[in-house]
Design a protein around this motif. Sequence first.
Motif, PDB file in Angstrom:
ATOM      1  N   THR A  28       0.946  -1.228  -0.035  1.00 12.63           N
ATOM      2  CA  THR A  28       0.037   0.062  -0.102  1.00 12.63           C
ATOM      3  C   THR A  28       0.897   1.274   0.108  1.00 12.63           C
ATOM      4  N   PHE A  29       1.761   1.286   0.815  1.00 17.70           N
ATOM      5  CA  PHE A  29       2.800   2.517   0.939  1.00 17.70           C
ATOM      6  C   PHE A  29       3.435   2.524  -0.648  1.00 17.70           C
ATOM      7  N   LYS A  30       3.928   1.644  -1.217  1.00 20.52           N
ATOM      8  CA  LYS A  30       4.367   1.699  -2.578  1.00 20.52           C
ATOM      9  C   LYS A  30       3.479   2.354  -3.472  1.00 20.52           C
ATOM     10  N   GLU A  31       2.280   1.780  -3.459  1.00 19.93           N
ATOM     11  CA  GLU A  31       1.093   2.429  -4.399  1.00 19.93           C
ATOM     12  C   GLU A  31       0.836   3.755  -4.321  1.00 19.93           C
ATOM     13  N   VAL A  32       0.830   4.219  -2.919  1.00 24.06           N
ATOM     14  CA  VAL A  32       0.547   5.683  -2.632  1.00 24.06           C
ATOM     15  C   VAL A  32       1.638   6.382  -3.109  1.00 24.06           C
ATOM     16  N   ILE A  33       2.569   6.037  -2.917  1.00 26.19           N
ATOM     17  CA  ILE A  33       4.107   6.820  -3.223  1.00 26.19           C
ATOM     18  C   ILE A  33       4.173   7.082  -4.559  1.00 26.19           C
ATOM     19  N   ASN A  34       3.741   5.869  -5.392  1.00 28.63           N
ATOM     20  CA  ASN A  34       4.082   6.130  -6.814  1.00 28.63           C
ATOM     21  C   ASN A  34       3.093   6.977  -7.576  1.00 28.63           C
ATOM     22  N   LEU A  35       2.000   7.233  -6.818  1.00 28.28           N
ATOM     23  CA  LEU A  35       0.901   8.243  -7.388  1.00 28.28           C
ATOM     24  C   LEU A  35       1.564   9.673  -7.716  1.00 28.28           C
ATOM     25  N   SER A  36       2.464   9.940  -6.684  1.00 32.20           N
ATOM     26  CA  SER A  36       3.106  11.319  -7.048  1.00 32.20           C
ATOM     27  C   SER A  36       4.715  11.206  -7.491  1.00 32.20           C
ATOM     28  N   SER A  37       5.033   9.940  -8.190  1.00 36.29           N
ATOM     29  CA  SER A  37       6.332   9.889  -8.646  1.00 36.29           C
ATOM     30  C   SER A  37       6.511  10.563 -10.209  1.00 36.29           C
ATOM     31  N   GLU A  38       7.358  11.127 -10.305  1.00 39.45           N
ATOM     32  CA  GLU A  38       7.978  11.620 -11.457  1.00 39.45           C
ATOM     33  C   GLU A  38       9.359  11.124 -11.929  1.00 39.45           C
ATOM     34  N   PRO A  39       9.467  10.119 -12.590  1.00 43.72           N
ATOM     35  CA  PRO A  39      10.819   9.427 -13.101  1.00 43.72           C
ATOM     36  C   PRO A  39      11.701  10.401 -13.440  1.00 43.72           C
ATOM     37  N   ALA A  40      11.347  11.420 -14.032  1.00 43.65           N
ATOM     38  CA  ALA A  40      12.396  12.311 -14.637  1.00 43.65           C
ATOM     39  C   ALA A  40      13.392  13.123 -13.536  1.00 43.65           C
ATOM     40  N   ARG A  41      12.312  13.556 -12.425  1.00 45.24           N
ATOM     41  CA  ARG A  41      12.912  14.085 -11.393  1.00 45.24           C
ATOM     42  C   ARG A  41      13.599  13.388 -10.461  1.00 45.24           C
ATOM     43  N   GLU A  42      13.094  11.894 -10.329  1.00 41.04           N
ATOM     44  CA  GLU A  42      13.741  11.014  -9.567  1.00 41.04           C
ATOM     45  C   GLU A  42      15.083  10.610 -10.250  1.00 41.04           C
ATOM     46  N   LYS A  43      15.387  10.667 -11.292  1.00 43.01           N
ATOM     47  CA  LYS A  43      16.696  10.442 -11.635  1.00 43.01           C
ATOM     48  C   LYS A  43      17.673  11.362 -11.439  1.00 43.01           C
ATOM     49  N   ARG A  44      17.090  12.669 -11.385  1.00 44.52           N
ATOM     50  CA  ARG A  44      17.643  13.782 -11.081  1.00 44.52           C
ATOM     51  C   ARG A  44      18.004  13.932  -9.600  1.00 44.52           C
TER      52      ARG A  44
ATOM     53  N   VAL B  64      17.489  14.843   8.820  1.00 42.21           N
ATOM     54  CA  VAL B  64      18.385  15.598   8.432  1.00 42.21           C
ATOM     55  C   VAL B  64      18.849  15.452   7.067  1.00 42.21           C
ATOM     56  N   TYR B  65      19.193  14.402   6.665  1.00 41.26           N
ATOM     57  CA  TYR B  65      19.593  14.015   5.275  1.00 41.26           C
ATOM     58  C   TYR B  65      18.505  14.701   4.101  1.00 41.26           C
ATOM     59  N   PHE B  66      17.259  14.572   4.449  1.00 41.58           N
ATOM     60  CA  PHE B  66      16.296  15.034   3.712  1.00 41.58           C
ATOM     61  C   PHE B  66      16.529  16.662   3.474  1.00 41.58           C
ATOM     62  N   VAL B  67      16.772  17.326   4.599  1.00 40.32           N
ATOM     63  CA  VAL B  67      16.883  18.842   4.557  1.00 40.32           C
ATOM     64  C   VAL B  67      18.297  19.081   3.951  1.00 40.32           C
ATOM     65  N   TYR B  68      19.210  18.266   3.907  1.00 41.68           N
ATOM     66  CA  TYR B  68      20.545  18.511   3.316  1.00 41.68           C
ATOM     67  C   TYR B  68      20.541  18.187   1.782  1.00 41.68           C
ATOM     68  N   SER B  69      19.590  17.140   1.443  1.00 40.31           N
ATOM     69  CA  SER B  69      19.427  16.971  -0.101  1.00 40.31           C
ATOM     70  C   SER B  69      18.469  17.865  -0.898  1.00 40.31           C
ATOM     71  N   LEU B  70      18.050  18.904  -0.293  1.00 44.17           N
ATOM     72  CA  LEU B  70      17.020  19.964  -1.103  1.00 44.17           C
ATOM     73  C   LEU B  70      17.822  20.625  -2.066  1.00 44.17           C
ATOM     74  N   GLU B  71      17.395  20.648  -3.253  1.00 42.39           N
ATOM     75  CA  GLU B  71      18.053  21.252  -4.392  1.00 42.39           C
ATOM     76  C   GLU B  71      17.112  22.233  -5.041  1.00 42.39           C
ATOM     77  N   LYS B  72      17.634  23.310  -5.441  1.00 47.32           N
ATOM     78  CA  LYS B  72      16.886  24.481  -5.981  1.00 47.32           C
ATOM     79  C   LYS B  72      16.321  24.094  -7.377  1.00 47.32           C
ATOM     80  N   GLY B  73      15.175  24.445  -7.524  1.00 46.60           N
ATOM     81  CA  GLY B  73      14.380  24.145  -8.627  1.00 46.60           C
ATOM     82  C   GLY B  73      13.371  22.706  -8.345  1.00 46.60           C
ATOM     83  N   HIS B  74      13.669  22.192  -7.233  1.00 48.87           N
ATOM     84  CA  HIS B  74      12.948  20.905  -7.050  1.00 48.87           C
ATOM     85  C   HIS B  74      12.367  20.815  -5.835  1.00 48.87           C
ATOM     86  N   TYR B  75      12.096  22.124  -4.848  1.00 53.05           N
ATOM     87  CA  TYR B  75      11.600  22.160  -3.551  1.00 53.05           C
ATOM     88  C   TYR B  75      10.348  21.500  -3.570  1.00 53.05           C
ATOM     89  N   LYS B  76       9.518  21.953  -4.394  1.00 53.34           N
ATOM     90  CA  LYS B  76       8.067  21.730  -4.451  1.00 53.34           C
ATOM     91  C   LYS B  76       8.110  20.267  -4.764  1.00 53.34           C
TER      92      LYS B  76
END
Length: 427
Positions: free
Chosen positions: A81-97, A155-167
């Motif tokens: 269930t977790f996998k299916e809900v997470i996949n709803l908002s997935s964007e492969p192009a950004r996930e590769k980035r 902490v790692y999530f905050v550290y991994s924030l990149e400009k242009g991908h915040y939203k």
Amino acid sequence: MARKEKTGSRESPAQVQASSPKTTAPRTVSNIKEPSEREKKKQNFIVRTVWTLVMIVFFVAILGAGHIWVIALVGLIQILTFKEVINLSSEPAREKRLPWGRKLNWYFLATTIYFLEGENLIYYFKNVVLVDSLLLPLAIHHRFLSYCLYIIGFVYFVYSLEKGHYKFQFTQFCITHMTLFLVVIQAHFIVNNIFAGLFWFMVPAALVICNDIFAYLCGITFGRTPLIAISPKKTVEGFVGAWICTIVFGVILSHVLIQYSYIICPMEDLGQSVFNHPQCTPDPVFLAQIYRVPPFLQTIINKETIELAPIHIHVMFLATFASLIAPFGGFFASGLKRTFQVKDFGDTIPGHGGITDRMDCQFLMGFFSYLYYESFVSNHHLSVTSILQLAITSLSTEEQIQLVVALEKYLHSRGVADSRILESLAT
């Protein structure tokens, strides 16, 4: 003159077509006909029915295999269930980035499951008294270690924030935590229901399934009034009709299940199954009691008293929640699918869609069943497991020895224990 004769002898288009040899262009004639809408519905109904029977057989087999397998099934369902809900908002192009985005979601899932189920895995383990010095600190400081693991991910999530991908990143973070709260945390309380006895797992799940079936049957039979805009096919008549049918079904089902000790006895051993399970003294809630019939009903049923097990009354309340409140979990899932413009959460189950499409109401029902059981049914008796857990986590080694010696003295005074055991402990 000759040119005129040549011109005058020009053949008409019809004559040219008649005299010229016939050349037929190759044509591919397809004999495959597109199935009609009625045939598609028929095929979908057959597939849906077959897989419903498969799921029923699989579910019964898991129930018979034992409590540990039922817990494993709940764990698998919450992960899918977790996998299916997470996949709803997935964007492969950004996930590769952002290659660590998806891995971070799974890290939060693993941390949450460890926090919620880690203690159960330790203290309900068959040989819990043999926890060695390596595992004992993990048991004692389990919650603190779980919090540290979560903070590392935060902490790692905050550290991994990149400009242009915040939203996108914050959307993933919010959906992840929403899913953890609505799915994983509520699934944890379903596991607690299994520890209290398979009855408190089976009946709530069966009530939701029954209500869904009768809501469909009552809706197509005499449904006229729309119920809610987010789900246009739901009707008030189907909603109310399913409520009545679910209460009747729940009373009948509970009357059958309370005859079996394997279903009503609390879990004491992870290795127990339908072929090997301990007997127990039935909880008073499963035993018949005499109730006085209200005066306005005495003339109708011609009885002043009635013999009834209290569990039937409790099941009526559970059936009411399953009929009137739990469906809003499905309405919530429908709204989520419409938000992301998808028909189903996945295609895990042929004819049914994804796991989430079948379990959207079960999580709400399982959490409510746990709260209802703890509030109105449980006697809150201490168990050997709970006392042992408290002794391991709260007492020092010297205090644990004192506890064993004191218990041995008590048993010896009653003539249960051998004096040689007491002498060996004293030395």
